[in-house]
Motif scaffolding. Structure first.
Motif, PDB file in Angstrom:
ATOM      1  N   LYS A 161      17.901  10.633 -24.281  1.00 51.05           N
ATOM      2  CA  LYS A 161      17.102   9.463 -24.643  1.00 51.05           C
ATOM      3  C   LYS A 161      15.720   9.512 -23.994  1.00 51.05           C
ATOM      4  N   GLU A 162      15.586  10.278 -22.907  1.00 51.99           N
ATOM      5  CA  GLU A 162      14.333  10.328 -22.180  1.00 51.99           C
ATOM      6  C   GLU A 162      13.320  11.226 -22.901  1.00 51.99           C
ATOM      7  N   SER A 163      12.105  11.204 -22.423  1.00 51.79           N
ATOM      8  CA  SER A 163      11.025  11.988 -23.019  1.00 51.79           C
ATOM      9  C   SER A 163      11.356  13.483 -23.018  1.00 51.79           C
ATOM     10  N   PRO A 164      11.007  14.199 -24.087  1.00 54.47           N
ATOM     11  CA  PRO A 164      11.243  15.659 -24.121  1.00 54.47           C
ATOM     12  C   PRO A 164      10.441  16.410 -23.069  1.00 54.47           C
ATOM     13  N   PHE A 165       9.403  15.757 -22.536  1.00 52.16           N
ATOM     14  CA  PHE A 165       8.511  16.432 -21.588  1.00 52.16           C
ATOM     15  C   PHE A 165       8.920  16.205 -20.135  1.00 52.16           C
ATOM     16  N   LEU A 166       9.872  15.290 -19.888  1.00 57.73           N
ATOM     17  CA  LEU A 166      10.215  14.904 -18.523  1.00 57.73           C
ATOM     18  C   LEU A 166      11.661  15.261 -18.206  1.00 57.73           C
ATOM     19  N   SER A 167      11.878  15.709 -16.966  1.00 59.61           N
ATOM     20  CA  SER A 167      13.227  16.060 -16.525  1.00 59.61           C
ATOM     21  C   SER A 167      13.994  14.855 -16.008  1.00 59.61           C
ATOM     22  N   GLY A 168      13.278  13.752 -15.730  1.00 56.00           N
ATOM     23  CA  GLY A 168      13.932  12.575 -15.167  1.00 56.00           C
ATOM     24  C   GLY A 168      13.781  12.474 -13.665  1.00 56.00           C
ATOM     25  N   GLN A 169      13.200  13.497 -13.025  1.00 52.58           N
ATOM     26  CA  GLN A 169      12.951  13.470 -11.590  1.00 52.58           C
ATOM     27  C   GLN A 169      11.585  12.841 -11.315  1.00 52.58           C
ATOM     28  N   PHE A 170      11.577  11.779 -10.517  1.00 50.17           N
ATOM     29  CA  PHE A 170      10.325  11.064 -10.248  1.00 50.17           C
ATOM     30  C   PHE A 170       9.297  11.958  -9.560  1.00 50.17           C
ATOM     31  N   THR A 171       9.790  12.832  -8.684  1.00 46.66           N
ATOM     32  CA  THR A 171       8.865  13.657  -7.914  1.00 46.66           C
ATOM     33  C   THR A 171       8.144  14.693  -8.774  1.00 46.66           C
ATOM     34  N   SER A 172       8.659  14.990  -9.955  1.00 51.77           N
ATOM     35  CA  SER A 172       8.042  16.025 -10.788  1.00 51.77           C
ATOM     36  C   SER A 172       7.383  15.468 -12.055  1.00 51.77           C
ATOM     37  N   LYS A 173       7.357  14.154 -12.219  1.00 57.76           N
ATOM     38  CA  LYS A 173       6.798  13.570 -13.447  1.00 57.76           C
ATOM     39  C   LYS A 173       5.329  13.948 -13.620  1.00 57.76           C
ATOM     40  N   THR A 174       4.547  13.829 -12.558  1.00 60.01           N
ATOM     41  CA  THR A 174       3.117  14.126 -12.654  1.00 60.01           C
ATOM     42  C   THR A 174       2.878  15.580 -13.042  1.00 60.01           C
ATOM     43  N   SER A 175       3.607  16.503 -12.403  1.00 62.13           N
ATOM     44  CA  SER A 175       3.421  17.928 -12.709  1.00 62.13           C
ATOM     45  C   SER A 175       3.915  18.256 -14.120  1.00 62.13           C
ATOM     46  N   GLU A 176       4.930  17.592 -14.602  1.00 61.24           N
ATOM     47  CA  GLU A 176       5.446  17.846 -15.951  1.00 61.24           C
ATOM     48  C   GLU A 176       4.437  17.402 -17.007  1.00 61.24           C
ATOM     49  N   LEU A 177       3.831  16.241 -16.795  1.00 64.44           N
ATOM     50  CA  LEU A 177       2.799  15.779 -17.734  1.00 64.44           C
ATOM     51  C   LEU A 177       1.548  16.658 -17.632  1.00 64.44           C
ATOM     52  N   ALA A 178       1.259  17.137 -16.418  1.00 65.96           N
ATOM     53  CA  ALA A 178       0.103  18.018 -16.244  1.00 65.96           C
ATOM     54  C   ALA A 178       0.316  19.347 -16.966  1.00 65.96           C
ATOM     55  N   THR A 179       1.562  19.822 -17.005  1.00 66.54           N
ATOM     56  CA  THR A 179       1.876  21.053 -17.747  1.00 66.54           C
ATOM     57  C   THR A 179       1.635  20.851 -19.238  1.00 66.54           C
ATOM     58  N   LEU A 180       2.079  19.714 -19.762  1.00 71.51           N
ATOM     59  CA  LEU A 180       1.861  19.407 -21.180  1.00 71.51           C
ATOM     60  C   LEU A 180       0.362  19.315 -21.488  1.00 71.51           C
ATOM     61  N   LYS A 181      -0.349  18.637 -20.614  1.00 71.90           N
ATOM     62  CA  LYS A 181      -1.792  18.489 -20.801  1.00 71.90           C
ATOM     63  C   LYS A 181      -2.486  19.852 -20.796  1.00 71.90           C
ATOM     64  N   MET A 182      -2.083  20.733 -19.888  1.00 63.91           N
ATOM     65  CA  MET A 182      -2.699  22.057 -19.811  1.00 63.91           C
ATOM     66  C   MET A 182      -2.466  22.845 -21.104  1.00 63.91           C
ATOM     67  N   LEU A 183      -1.239  22.760 -21.665  1.00 67.02           N
ATOM     68  CA  LEU A 183      -0.949  23.489 -22.897  1.00 67.02           C
ATOM     69  C   LEU A 183      -1.760  22.946 -24.068  1.00 67.02           C
ATOM     70  N   LEU A 184      -1.890  21.623 -24.150  1.00 65.36           N
ATOM     71  CA  LEU A 184      -2.557  21.011 -25.304  1.00 65.36           C
ATOM     72  C   LEU A 184      -4.077  21.013 -25.204  1.00 65.36           C
ATOM     73  N   THR A 185      -4.608  21.201 -23.998  1.00 69.12           N
ATOM     74  CA  THR A 185      -6.064  21.207 -23.834  1.00 69.12           C
ATOM     75  C   THR A 185      -6.596  22.583 -23.434  1.00 69.12           C
TER      76      THR A 185
END
Length: 606
Positions: A161-185
């Motif tokens: 049910k959670e986002s395909p981009f997030l593992s569910g770990q609070f400590t890694s949310k920022t780095s996971e979104l940053a990875t997506l941003k790096m790929l798309l930009t």
């Protein structure tokens, strides 16, 4: 055009066994019955891309290592790794003269001597950095593991049910979104300068506390009771336990008193029985003594009678020597005082008769005592048996029942205290978090770094996902919008995660595929392949009305029509499914079927 990787073959090898699956560019489908190793294939691919461990299954036992052949466009490489994990061996299949080297399992920034660095370099992403903390601007080295969950989507992940981009770990949310941003930009975060005024330790503590609070909130929610309800229960239990303890103490005192009385009766009974045994032994001995007295009396009476007869017999010549009575010397051999002997015998007779009388009196006294003690023993036994019956049938069961009830109350109190303790821990963590936040705010407001996708990129990516869903004939208008708060998509006004698991799976597949296509169309770095396990989940495991509608649509045909039309030589898609693809698309894809039948086709992965 950026460098892309394609999987060529994955193989399990052992001393006496080998099993492999070959892949091609374009669309690959591995399908067949359940429990044939399809999902294990996805796990194995992830393991060979740097995953920490591989699930142990009985079928894996005969195999010692795993081989993965990868085509980077210019060269073909072979990665070899023990099934139990560890470092990799790297072999250049395009240049046999090149020596085999070792790739470390642990990532090292900018270095190609590890599996992560090697794969990143072949994907055009080596030495990139991604944001770790938006508050103080700290960054971390991009690892291939940051990308792996975006290109290898296992069955459990594809229906989350959670986002395909997030593992569910609070400590890694920022780095996971940053990875997506790096790929798309195409832009990483190496240019960001960290703000040293703010403690990274404090930020990490707050993040950790947030994670602990979230876990506790899940546990608290699972209790189904409020803090006030538990407090009332705990107080009621404590009052009840106090009352029950008094009842138990009183019952135990009563039982102890009865046990003391029974012990006293037992000792008294033992004492009486010992005296009775002693009397019985004395009577036996006195019978023998009486017999002895009787024999003595008979002997003494014989002496009396023979002496009397001897005293009244007239003297005569000696029958042996013929000496006259006057010439006989009787006093030389004995006293010759017969009268004295008779008198002594008579005295002994009287003495023995007196002893006999005393013995008779004693025996009579002992027998009277024996009868009294025997009657007393019977009475004591009756009292003991009655008291023992009262203890066994009344008091002991009552005390045991009270004790068992008391133990149940103690256990229940422990359970409630444990549940109540969750609320206390939650309060302490919230208080600690508030203190840390207040302390950090006192030092000044942080220059927070903007994280997440830029609006323009999020919009373009949303359009890409929308076009894919439209091509698949996904139910509805396929209006897709990226929700920054959830880091997920809203489709036709409804959050993606709130739909049935079948729709979550197919939309997750569209997002994963859309990410690769977006990067390819905009000449952005991407590994160049995706692996998706059970994207058409709703067709064999529908959940709810939405999934049932999807099951009856032509989405499955449109799904394969789109894949075979858009992914040929320039990219690679690996689909793992239970059901076979429609027959009209079989010539356009690479199909592997696991039959689960050892006598027909390929039974399974291993």
């Amino acid at each position: 055009m950026t460098t892309e990787l394609h999987l060529k073959k994955i193989a399990f090898e052992g001393p006496n066994k080998q099993a492999d699956v070959e892949f091609s560019t374009g669309v690959n489908v591995i399908c067949g019955a359940s429990d044939t190793g399809k999902s294990y294939l996805a796990e194995t691919i992830d393991f060979m891309l740097g995953g920490m461990s591989l699930r142990q299954i009985p079928e894996r036992t005969p195999y010692a290592e795993i081989l993965l052949d990868i085509d980077s466009g210019e060269e073909e490489w072979r990665l070899t790794r023990p099934t139990d994990g560890g470092n990799f061996k790297l072999e250049n299949l395009s240049n046999k003269k090149t020596e085999t080297s070792v790739l470390k399992q642990k990532h090292s920034h900018g270095q190609e001597d590890n599996i992560s660095g090697f794969l990143l370099s072949k994907s055009g992403l080596l030495s990139r950095r991604i944001l770790k903390s938006a508050k103080n601007g700290t960054t971390q080295s991009l690892s291939f593991r940051n990308l792996a969950r975006l290109i290898v989507v296992e069955e459990g992940e594809i229906q989350r049910k959670e986002s395909p981009f997030l593992s569910g770990q609070f400590t890694s949310k920022t780095s996971e979104l940053a990875t997506l941003k790096m790929l798309l930009t195409g832009i990483d975060d190496s240019h960001i300068v960290a703000d040293e005024r703010f403690s990274q330790d404090t930020d990490g503590q707050i993040t950790l506390i947030n994670e602990l609070i979230a876990e506790l909130e899940v546990e608290v929610e699972g209790l189904g009771e409020t803090r006030e309800d538990l407090a009332d229960q705990l107080q009621n239990l404590r009052d009840t336990i106090d009352d029950k303890r008094d009842v138990l103490s009183e019952s135990q005192r009563t039982l102890n008193t009865l046990l003391s009385k029974r012990r006293k009766l037992f000792d008294e009974r033992q004492s009486i029985q010992a005296r009775l045994d002693e009397i019985e032994n004395l009577l036996v001995r006195f019978v023998l003594l009486g017999d002895h007295y009787h024999v003595d009396l008979e002997r003494l009476k014989a002496i009396q009678e023979s002496g009397s007869m001897f005293a009244h017999v007239e003297p005569v010549p000696c029958p042996l020597c013929g000496a006259e009575p006057n010439a006989q010397h009787l006093d030389e051999s004995c006293d010759g005082d017969v009268e004295a002997i008779i008198a002594a015998a008579t005295a002994e007779v009287i003495k023995t008769q007196n002893l006999q009388k005393e013995l008779k009196t004693t025996v009579n006294d002992l027998r009277v005592e024996y009868e009294d003690l025997d009657a007393n023993l019977t009475d004591t036994n009756s009292k003991y048996d009655a008291l023992d019956e009262e203890i066994q049938e009344a008091m002991a069961p009552e005390v045991n029942a009270i004790r068992a009830s008391f133990s149940e109350l103690i256990e229940k109190r422990s359970e409630v205290e444990k549940s109540f303790g969750l609320f206390k821990r939650l309060e302490r963590l919230e208080a600690k978090r508030a203190t840390l936040v207040d302390d950090e705010n006192e030092t000044g407001e942080a220059s927070k770094i903007a994280s997440g996708l830029p609006d323009a990129v999020a919009h373009q990516f949303s359009l890409k996902v929308s076009k894919i869903l439209e091509a698949w004939n996904f139910p509805g208008d396929c209006l897709v919008h990226f929700d920054k708060e959830r880091s997920d998509f809203i489709i036709d006004g409804k959050p993606r995660g709130s739909r049935g698991k079948g729709l979550r799976a197919i939309t997750h597949a569209a997002i994963t595929l859309g990410l690769m296509e977006y990067c390819q169309e905009n000449d952005l770095a991407h590994p160049g392949f995706v692996v998706m396990d059970s994207p058409l989940l709703a067709y064999f495991k529908p959940e709810g009305d939405e999934d049932e509608k999807l099951k009856g649509s032509d989405l499955k045909e449109r799904f394969y029509e789109y894949l075979t039309a858009h992914h040929k030589e320039d990219s690679q898609v690996i689909i793992i499914e239970n059901q076979h693809p429609p027959e009209q698309f079989l010539p356009k894809l690479n199909l592997t079927i696991f039959t689960r039948n050892p006598n027909q086709g390929r039974q399974g992965l291993l």
